[in-house]
Design an enzyme around this catalytic site. Structure first.
Site, short mmCIF file in Angstrom:
data_model
loop_
_atom_site.label_atom_id
_atom_site.label_comp_id
_atom_site.label_asym_id
_atom_site.label_seq_id
_atom_site.Cartn_x
_atom_site.Cartn_y
_atom_site.Cartn_z
N SER A 109 61.58 -67.91 -86.65
CA SER A 109 62.20 -66.88 -87.83
C SER A 109 63.23 -67.30 -88.47
CB SER A 109 62.85 -65.55 -86.77
OG SER A 109 63.28 -64.75 -87.64
N TYR A 149 68.65 -61.73 -80.43
CA TYR A 149 67.49 -62.39 -80.70
C TYR A 149 68.03 -63.47 -81.82
CZ TYR A 149 63.56 -62.28 -83.95
OH TYR A 149 62.26 -62.38 -84.62
#
Length: 265
Positions: free
Chosen positions: A138, A151
């Protein structure tokens, strides 16, 4: 589409294959002639994707070594593992003070352990076939967003894992790379739009437009666009590419944030 794979090469194994980028990868690889193995914790989405791709369903937890013993037994019957596409992820919202021990462990398991345990389980077969691993990371692997401590940390660590694997197993012919998407139109991202929809009274389309307002391409990616990047990295067209971080974010990460105030002067 031209067939790039044959069943004799083994399976393209995809974690998180029931929805989103994992589902798009399954469709792309199947269309190119690959036998796809679909891993996920929910059977219904996997069966839906399998019905459309001819894939095999492996229900279970990609972060579980015990489940991987079962997966590998099934994969051996299907010809083994040719490539691993590690798409499983999620969880990890909250700042540090909002993140309890269980929340932290859940974020690490969902985003990092799934990739590590899957890679470890597949490596013997990938070494034998000189195969490849693609990890879906990501832009949170490269920068920090607000209130996503677990995250962000796990996705940063995923890049370290990719580089370690690329260095250690490159001499044995295994290539390992990572893709870093920005916003992608998936069911998970749709849910992340809900606070904006509620706060501003917007539609889903308007919420996506808001989060992409400063992205040079002014839009989110489609899951199939990220799948095509994964397909390239897993293919012979990328035969010299390993240890690479491919950013697929519409240009979001090249924006110099402190200069945004000058854009409308």
């Amino acid at each position: 589409m031209t067939s790039l794979y044959s069943p004799e090469q083994g399976c393209v194994v995809i974690t998180g294959a029931g929805t989103g980028i994992g589902e798009a990868c399954a469709r792309l690889f199947a269309a190119q002639g690959a036998r796809v193995a679909l891993i996920g914790r929910r059977r219904a989405p996997l069966e839906r994707v399998a019905a459309q791709t001819g894939g095999i369903v492996l229900e279970g937890d990609a972060a579980s070594a015990a489940d991987w013993e079962r997966f590998n037994a099934a994969l051996a019957v299907e010809g083994g593992v040719a490539s691993l596409i590690a798409c499983a992820g999620g969880l990890g919202a909250g700042s540090a003070l909002e993140t309890g021990d269980d929340d932290w462990a859940g974020a690490m398991r969902a985003n990092l352990d799934t990739a590590f345990v899957s890679a470890r389980a597949c490596l013997p077969q990938l070494i034998a076939r000189r195969g490849s691993i693609v990890m879906v990371a990501s832009i949170a692997s490269l920068a920090a967003g607000p209130g996503v401590c677990g995250y962000t940390t796990a996705k940063h660590a995923l890049i370290g894992l990719m580089r370690s694997l690329a260095r250690d197993y490159g001499p044995q012919g295994v290539r390992v790379n990572a893709v870093c998407p920005g916003w992608v139109r998936t069911p998970m991202a749709d849910e992340e739009m809900l606070p904006l929809i509620e706060r501003y009274g917007e539609t889903l389309e308007q919420a996506y437009a808001r989060v992409c307002a400063e992205v040079p391409m002014r839009r989110a990616a489609g899951a199939e666009e990220i799948a095509r990047v994964c397909g390239f990295l897993a293919s012979d067209a990328a035969s010299i590419v390993t240890g690479a971080v491919i950013v697929a974010d519409g240009g979001a990460s090249v924006v110099d944030v402190p200069t945004l105030a000058f854009e409308r002067v």
